[in-house]
Enzyme design. Structure first.
Site, mmCIF file in Angstrom:
data_model
loop_
_atom_site.group_PDB
_atom_site.id
_atom_site.type_symbol
_atom_site.label_atom_id
_atom_site.label_comp_id
_atom_site.label_asym_id
_atom_site.label_seq_id
_atom_site.Cartn_x
_atom_site.Cartn_y
_atom_site.Cartn_z
ATOM 1 N N GLY A 178 0.866 -1.181 0.000
ATOM 2 C CA GLY A 178 0.000 0.000 0.000
ATOM 3 C C GLY A 178 0.898 1.224 0.000
ATOM 4 O O GLY A 178 2.066 1.158 -0.394
ATOM 5 N N ARG A 189 -1.677 -8.951 -2.206
ATOM 6 C CA ARG A 189 -2.715 -9.702 -2.906
ATOM 7 C C ARG A 189 -2.651 -9.418 -4.403
ATOM 8 O O ARG A 189 -2.872 -10.278 -5.216
ATOM 9 C CB ARG A 189 -4.099 -9.303 -2.378
ATOM 10 C CG ARG A 189 -4.486 -10.051 -1.132
ATOM 11 C CD ARG A 189 -5.900 -9.691 -0.778
ATOM 12 N NE ARG A 189 -6.080 -8.237 -0.743
ATOM 13 C CZ ARG A 189 -7.193 -7.632 -0.403
ATOM 14 N NH1 ARG A 189 -8.243 -8.322 -0.071
ATOM 15 N NH2 ARG A 189 -7.276 -6.317 -0.369
ATOM 16 N N THR A 215 5.423 -2.600 11.737
ATOM 17 C CA THR A 215 4.886 -1.274 12.085
ATOM 18 C C THR A 215 3.420 -1.180 11.673
ATOM 19 O O THR A 215 2.874 -0.087 11.577
ATOM 20 C CB THR A 215 5.665 -0.151 11.352
ATOM 21 O OG1 THR A 215 5.701 -0.470 9.953
ATOM 22 C CG2 THR A 215 7.066 0.006 11.883
ATOM 23 N N ARG A 240 0.058 -3.767 12.303
ATOM 24 C CA ARG A 240 -0.845 -4.095 13.409
ATOM 25 C C ARG A 240 -0.333 -5.382 14.062
ATOM 26 O O ARG A 240 0.065 -6.317 13.366
ATOM 27 C CB ARG A 240 -2.270 -4.316 12.909
ATOM 28 C CG ARG A 240 -3.069 -3.051 12.665
ATOM 29 C CD ARG A 240 -3.393 -2.275 13.955
ATOM 30 N NE ARG A 240 -4.179 -1.072 13.681
ATOM 31 C CZ ARG A 240 -3.657 0.133 13.412
ATOM 32 N NH1 ARG A 240 -2.346 0.306 13.382
ATOM 33 N NH2 ARG A 240 -4.456 1.166 13.193
ATOM 34 N N GLU A 287 -2.203 -4.803 22.775
ATOM 35 C CA GLU A 287 -1.655 -3.559 23.339
ATOM 36 C C GLU A 287 -2.480 -3.093 24.524
ATOM 37 O O GLU A 287 -3.703 -3.226 24.493
ATOM 38 C CB GLU A 287 -1.632 -2.488 22.240
ATOM 39 C CG GLU A 287 -0.634 -2.846 21.182
ATOM 40 C CD GLU A 287 -0.520 -1.814 20.065
ATOM 41 O OE1 GLU A 287 -0.831 -0.636 20.297
ATOM 42 O OE2 GLU A 287 -0.098 -2.204 18.979
ATOM 43 N N HIS A 302 4.038 1.765 19.664
ATOM 44 C CA HIS A 302 3.102 2.196 18.619
ATOM 45 C C HIS A 302 3.284 3.690 18.310
ATOM 46 O O HIS A 302 2.330 4.469 18.347
ATOM 47 C CB HIS A 302 1.644 1.886 19.038
ATOM 48 C CG HIS A 302 0.708 1.736 17.872
ATOM 49 N ND1 HIS A 302 -0.347 0.859 17.866
ATOM 50 C CD2 HIS A 302 0.670 2.365 16.670
ATOM 51 C CE1 HIS A 302 -1.011 0.953 16.716
ATOM 52 N NE2 HIS A 302 -0.400 1.859 15.967
#
Ligand code: GLV
Ligand code: GLV
Length: 321
Positions: A155, A178, A236, A238, A267, A285
């Site tokens: 992305g 994908r 970095t 999830r 978390e 995070h």
């Protein structure tokens, strides 16, 4: 028009909404707002500016009421929001893509270099007073030069890491997603491979996927076993994308050499044993946590709310792929 902001955020966005004439209330709580208080505070509001630890679901939207028009998430990820519930309540959703891309990409690259050059371990070594003189074998790390970087997810953020790394560092870049992106692939001199090929051939594997049911534990024990024993893993994106307990085992048993994490499965907790592993770099995070970026996120979330409450389309609607 009333807006509730679920956590203290940089003032610039709050100011934009006040200047637009809205009645803006910011959470009085220092830290994550407790669920009961959140449910109470959203009653009667037209817009909610949420953060990624707030679950946005039917219960919350019902509590807000039918006048709720928009939820603007102060994050690019939106796995805290139930998209079906929002559609059923006719609530428009927005996130903050674009403005944090560079910052998160820089953080991923910083973690990569910190691991390879053992920056954190060496810093601890100095502070512990262990440095007694130069040594030819002291704290040997690895060069980035000549290595293969495997980007899982192409992305905006994955592509930005590729853009920064494709020239000047002397690395080869593999990527998996994908869908293949032939244009940026050519531009950044990357090779498209399947996940298994990427894991088997990369020296640094960096995760840049969104959190979805399909990506949960996409890196588990079998995938870690496919990686080189000398490889490093960076996340970095999830936490739940990686099976964190399996990662701790892999680090303990020398299945891979090291890992750097900015996100965790539960978390703010960490998997047992993770904090004791010396071959890790752990950040809370904070990949998008720069003054520049957090200010831009505040403004973009606010502008999305301003657009929707003025009857116009949002700037960055959430468009699930
Ligand atoms: C932070 O994790 C974000 O999704 O923006
Ligand atoms: C997020 O901005 C992504 O598309 O990687």
């Amino acid at each position: 028009m009333k807006v509730f902001v679920t956590r203290q955020i940089p003032e610039s966005g709050i100011k934009l909404m006040k200047d637009a004439g809205f009645d803006v209330e910011v959470s009085p709580q220092d830290g994550v707002i407790p669920r009961d208080l959140l449910l109470q505070k959203v009653k009667g509001v037209d817009a909610i500016l949420s953060i990624l630890t707030d679950k946005m679901d039917t219960e919350l939207m019902d509590s807000a009421g039918p006048q709720l028009k928009v939820i603007a998430n102060y994050a690019v990820g939106y796995d805290n929001i139930n998209l079906q519930d929002a559609a059923a309540h006719n609530v428009i959703l927005t996130n903050t893509p674009g403005v944090l891309t560079e910052s998160v990409a820089e953080h991923a690259i910083a973690l990569m270099f910190a691991l390879a050059h053992r920056v954190v371990e060496s810093d601890q070594f100095m502070r512990d007073g262990k440095y007694v003189g130069w040594g030819p074998m002291l704290l040997l790390g690895n060069d980035i030069l000549g290595k293969t970087i495997g980007l899982v997810g192409m992305g905006r953020i994955g592509a930005n890491v590729a853009k920064r790394m494709c020239d000047g560092f002397g690395v080869k870049i593999l990527y998996y997603d994908r869908a293949r992106s032939e244009e940026i692939e050519k531009q950044y001199k990357m090779e498209f491979v399947d996940l298994e090929t990427l894991l088997k051939n990369s020296d640094f594997v960096s995760i840049h996927l969104p959190m979805t049911p399909e990506t949960k534990h996409i890196i588990g024990a079998p995938q870690l076993a496919m990686m080189k024993k000398t490889a490093y893993l960076i996340n970095t994106a999830r936490g739940p994308i990686i099976d964190e307990a399996a990662l701790v085992e892999a680090l303990k048993n020398g299945i891979i050499r090291g890992a750097a994490l900015d996100v965790y499965e539960q978390e703010p907790k960490m998997a047992e044993g993770l904090a004791q592993m010396p071959n890790t770099v752990l950040t809370p995070h904070t990949a998008s946590a720069t003054e520049e970026t957090r200010g831009a996120m505040s403004e973009l979330a606010a502008k999305n709310i301003i657009e929707v409450l003025n009857g116009r389309p949002p700037i960055t609607p959430i468009t699930p792929k």
